[in-house]
Enzyme design. Structure first.
Site, PDB file in Angstrom:
ATOM      1  N   ASP A   1       0.807  -1.280  -0.031  1.00  0.00           N
ATOM      2  CA  ASP A   1      -0.017  -0.053   0.024  1.00  0.00           C
ATOM      3  C   ASP A   1       0.822   1.180  -0.102  1.00  0.00           C
ATOM      4  O   ASP A   1       2.093   1.331   0.454  1.00  0.00           O
ATOM      5  CB  ASP A   1      -0.983   0.045   1.185  1.00  0.00           C
ATOM      6  CG  ASP A   1      -0.356   0.063   2.479  1.00  0.00           C
ATOM      7  OD1 ASP A   1       0.692  -0.773   2.708  1.00  0.00           O
ATOM      8  OD2 ASP A   1      -0.407   0.591   3.370  1.00  0.00           O
ATOM      9  N   GLU A   2       0.525   1.945  -0.456  1.00  0.00           N
ATOM     10  CA  GLU A   2       0.750   3.672  -0.520  1.00  0.00           C
ATOM     11  C   GLU A   2       2.139   3.842  -0.905  1.00  0.00           C
ATOM     12  O   GLU A   2       2.967   4.586  -0.245  1.00  0.00           O
ATOM     13  CB  GLU A   2       0.607   4.135   1.074  1.00  0.00           C
ATOM     14  CG  GLU A   2      -0.705   3.980   1.505  1.00  0.00           C
ATOM     15  CD  GLU A   2      -1.242   4.530   2.801  1.00  0.00           C
ATOM     16  OE1 GLU A   2      -2.045   5.401   2.800  1.00  0.00           O
ATOM     17  OE2 GLU A   2      -0.316   4.556   3.943  1.00  0.00           O
TER      18      GLU A   2
END
Length: 906
Positions: A569-570
């Site tokens: 993620d991210e």
């Protein structure tokens, strides 16, 4: 022949028990060693100084001094200082947030008071006061102070040349401006500390060295983020009204089981009978889970030599409940039989039997037949042990609770920017450096302090044997452990650990290109040192080593590593977002200036600088397949842009974490259409690091939802996302309209609650945030309720659509919350889980106090003398003449209290 579990007890072999600030980088004089800077985009009263220069300004301090707290000159100031923080305004404050570079031009004001208690003037100006700021500090509105950002949330203020010192017994007020907004008191982190630059010593400011934030944070008086924030603040009076709407205390829940079985048949003339305990025949059919059953019975104080016989049998099941975890439970006054096709079904049959018991009173059962199967194969609970560590015993207690309420997947988030929590043989730096936080600007002995952990050593990790113990403990309770090693982003603990290794001459597992000069800012204030460089052979070598060692632990435990969580993620530079107005030269893709990635782009045409998480996911997936791992899991944004066919493991599953009000239903359809197994992990319903209610005293972040109450979690409809628009609002308390897409229903594999730990620093805080919300997830994971509507393309929902059968929903929740309060939380107490006791609601009308609780069977008390003495509340009572009234709730064993709640005297 009956096998007495008392014999088993003697043979049990158990173990005990997503913020901002741009950063620049440069290579140092040695091209093999990176010296990274954190030169933030200039703001008012901000000194621009690299992290390398900060290091050079301070004297060297050895590890022994660091662990001892480096007592020295800093203590002279710190011992005479106290901090006071007063939240002011989120809007209408007259500050030009755009001019300060705030994302989306959002900022708030806060007043910092430094009270000096010394009897003599303090004139030294060679000091800094460090603190953790979860929002970017944008401006200091006092000419005597300026500020700087170090890394992550680590921020400081220091005197300017105009600083004249601290006058004896005087205070200095420092107005501050931060990015975004603040509505929870837990936005303020503890353990502010002084660093004296003359000797490099550190000292914590005592009134901040606490988990009681009210020691230095003034009570927040507003819960409004913006002028359009429509969330209703929860106080004693509004909570009283809400409790009256969502729960009834007059429900007979003696036959209600959490989670609700698929089908229950209760004979019209069935007996209710008392037992002294259970004696189990056929326990060997349980396999390893017999040890888990015996241990849980012991913890519930259920006599294994009891007078009620339980017979376990393997046999065929009706077609409508066929499955490995399904069972038939036939309870009569004479005996109980449990029939299943596999040991997991027998195990859950016994958990249901325990679920019917009131373990605080005489043990009684009612004659009935239960035909049961799970709604979802995957029923998960995630624990972030990386940001702040959770003890081995706490993880084991969590597993106990998961087993009792039929959750079967423990997602253990072992790594993140702020910590690496598992010993990996051959890579000692991961725990020697990566599991520790302290004030070490060189980061050779620990990571930089973050999240309010202070300057002194803060550490914790699981040894190899600890992890093996956890695996075995979980398996004996039908729980699978899924380890997560987050990458390529949220990986700073790994990156800096391998940098420490590189400084000793070993580059073989290095994760960062020392010649990379990319400017980026991650979601939690880090620079490129937060993201593994995907273009280096040493990065792949690191993953291969990691996977090999983790698989070895599973093999030794006798529990195959079938599922491995990649994270993913991210992996982005938030400065590329539309909310930032920055020059183009400060908006760079991650690794766009990395020579290693420039070379990779020339050699490997599959490499795409704009999709580094996708590229890395495919590379890691290949390694997993080569080691015989059957499934890769990831946070959905890490795989967005790819399809199942890009991966070689038999299964690829994603945790879906988009919010409903930002179009999440379309993201769900898209990811499902690409062939991924979907595990619903929606933050606006299933994040347990969010507050329970809209009250500034509640703990947690709130970027996706202002609150996730037990009721809100219970009402979540995972297979018909649009329906949730009728039973809930968006994060600002406003109505949302959601239309079901014109496609078939996406296939949902399961559901999972998440407990991120940025604001959760202790095991007790973790338990309070996770429980009892975990039981509401268990209910939705195991049972589909009658009020959950089918996915119907084109159907539109909002708070006024009137499609959800509210009467059925209320009756169902009444039964659930009554069983929860009267029969289930006492079991949590026996597991030594310090769950949240909800504060009561209360009103005073004509001098009469009336109070209620969200949780039936919870004791309520009131005080008319400021909390010096307390009286039990049972019925409306006169408080006429009192000048103030406080109320609180207490657990059934009297060991846990809610927070104190003032009641309006109007």
């Amino acid at each position: 022949m009956i096998i007495l579990f008392s014999i088993l007890l003697s043979s049990i072999l158990e173990g005990s028990g997503g913020s901002e600030s741009p950063t620049l980088g440069r290579s140092g004089s040695d091209p093999n060693l990176l010296h990274h800077e954190s030169d933030v985009v200039p703001q008012k009263n901000m000194r621009i100084r690299s992290l390398e220069k900060e290091r050079n300004r301070l004297p060297r301090v050895d590890d022994a001094e660091r662990q001892a707290g480096k007592a020295g000159m800093a203590s002279t100031l710190a011992s005479n200082l106290s901090v006071n923080i007063d939240m002011e305004k989120n809007f209408d404050h007259g500050v030009d947030c755009s001019e300060l570079g705030a994302d989306w031009s959002l900022c708030y004001t806060r007043s910092l008071t430094l009270a000096y208690s010394g009897s003599e003037e303090y004139t030294n100006s060679q000091f800094k006061i460090y603190f953790s700021a979860i929002h970017r500090l944008l401006e200091v509105q006092n000419e005597d102070f300026e500020f700087g950002h170090v890394m992550g949330d680590l921020t400081y203020i220091e005197p300017t040349s105009s600083f004249g010192g601290f006058s004896a017994s005087k205070a200095i007020e420092i107005p501050l401006v931060f990015e975004y907004w603040s509505v929870q008191e837990t936005d303020n982190m503890p353990r502010w500390f002084v660093v004296d630059e003359r000797d490099g010593s550190t000292a914590v400011i005592e009134n901040t060295n606490t988990e009681d934030l009210r020691n230095f944070v003034m009570p927040y008086t507003s819960t409004m983020k913006t002028p359009t924030d429509a969330n209703i603040p929860i106080n004693a009076e509004s909570r009283f009204n809400l409790n009256g709407q969502t729960a009834s205390h007059s429900i007979d829940a003696s036959a209600r089981i959490i989670p609700t079985p698929y089908r229950t048949e209760i004979p019209e003339n069935g007996q209710t009978f008392r037992i002294s305990g259970f004696a189990v025949a056929g326990a060997a059919l349980l396999g390893e889970t017999q040890y888990g059953v015996a241990d849980l019975m012991k913890k519930m104080d259920i006599d294994a030599r009891g007078d009620h016989n339980i017979f376990l049998r393997l046999g065929a099941l009706p077609l409508d409940i066929v499955g490995s975890e399904s069972y038939i439970l036939n309870i009569t006054a004479d005996e109980t039989t449990i029939t299943a096709t596999e040991s997991a079904g027998l195990f859950y049959g016994i958990m249901t039997l325990i679920g019917l018991l009131d373990v605080n009173n005489d043990l009684t059962l009612k004659e009935m037949v239960i035909f049961d199967k799970p709604r979802f194969d995957y029923r998960g609970h995630q624990v972030d042990v990386a940001r702040n560590f959770r003890s081995k015993a706490t993880i084991m207690r969590t597993i106990d609770a998961m087993a009792m309420w039929k959750l079967n997947a423990l997602h253990l988030a072992l790594t993140n920017d702020e910590g690496w929590r598992l010993q990996i043989p051959g890579l000692p730096e991961l725990t020697a450096v990566g599991s520790k936080r302290c004030f070490d600007l060189d980061e050779e002995n620990c990571l930089l302090t973050q999240l309010g952990s202070g300057p002194n050593l803060n550490s914790g990790f699981y040894k190899r044997q600890d992890y093996i113990d956890i695996l075995r403990y979980a398996a004996r309770r039908n729980v699978k452990v899924i380890p997560e090693f987050n990458m390529p982003a949220h990986a700073r603990a790994a990156v800096m650990s391998m940098e420490a290794r590189a400084k000793k001459g070993d580059m073989s597992y290095r994760l960062m290109d020392p010649k990379d000069e990319t400017t980026l800012l991650t979601i939690q204030f880090y620079d490129r040192s937060s993201i593994i460089n995907p273009c280096m052979d040493s990065s792949l070598r690191f993953v291969e080593k990691l996977v090999r060692e983790v698989k070895s632990m599973h093999d030794e435990a006798g529990i195959p590593l079938h599922s491995y969580h990649f994270g993913g993620d991210e992996a982005k530079n938030i400065l590329l977002g539309a909310g930032f107005s920055l020059p183009d030269d400060q908006k760079e893709l991650p690794f766009s200036k990395s020579p290693a990635c420039q070379k990779k782009a020339e050699q490997d045409h599959s490499f795409d600088i704009e999709h580094i998480a996708n590229y890395w996911a495919i590379k890691v997936n290949k390694i997993l397949a080569e080691h015989g791992i059957l499934e890769m899991m990831a946070w959905e944004d890490g795989l967005r842009g790819t399809v199942k066919g890009h991966y070689v493991t038999p299964s690829v599953a994603v945790n879906f974490w988009e919010t409903l009000y930002w179009g999440g239903i379309n993201g769900l359809v898209d990811m499902s259409a690409h062939g991924f197994d979907m595990i619903m992990s929606n933050p606006d319903y299933l994040y347990f690091d969010f507050p329970y209610e809209v009250n500034p005293e509640e703990r947690g972040y709130y970027w996706a939802a202002r609150f996730n109450s037990v009721y809100k979690v219970f009402t979540f409809a995972p297979e018909n996302l649009a329906q949730n628009a009728e039973t809930s609002t968006d994060r600002d308390g406003n109505n949302m309209t959601v239309t079901t897409p014109d496609v078939p229903m996406p296939k949902i594999r399961g559901i999972q609650g998440q407990t991120w730990s940025e604001t959760i620093r202790t095991d007790e805080q973790y338990f309070e945030m996770a429980f009892p919300r975990v039981l509401a997830v268990a209910e939705r994971a195991w049972h589909r309720a009658s009020w959950e509507l089918d996915w119907s393309p084109g159907v539109q929902y909002d708070v006024e659509s009137g499609l959800v059968p509210k009467g059925e929903l209320k009756d169902d929740y009444d039964g659930f919350v009554t069983a929860l309060g009267c029969r289930e939380v006492p079991k949590l107490e026996k597991l030594k889980i310090t769950y949240r006791v909800p504060p009561p609601g209360a009103v005073i009308d004509s001098g009469i106090l009336t109070a209620n609780s969200e949780l039936p069977c919870t004791s309520i008390m009131y005080s008319v003398d400021g909390g010096n003495s307390w009286s039990d509340y049972s019925d409306p009572v006169s408080v006429d003449g009192a000048t103030s009234v406080l109320v609180k709730s207490a657990s059934s064993n009297g060991k846990l209290d809610s927070r104190l709640v003032p009641v309006s005297m109007n």
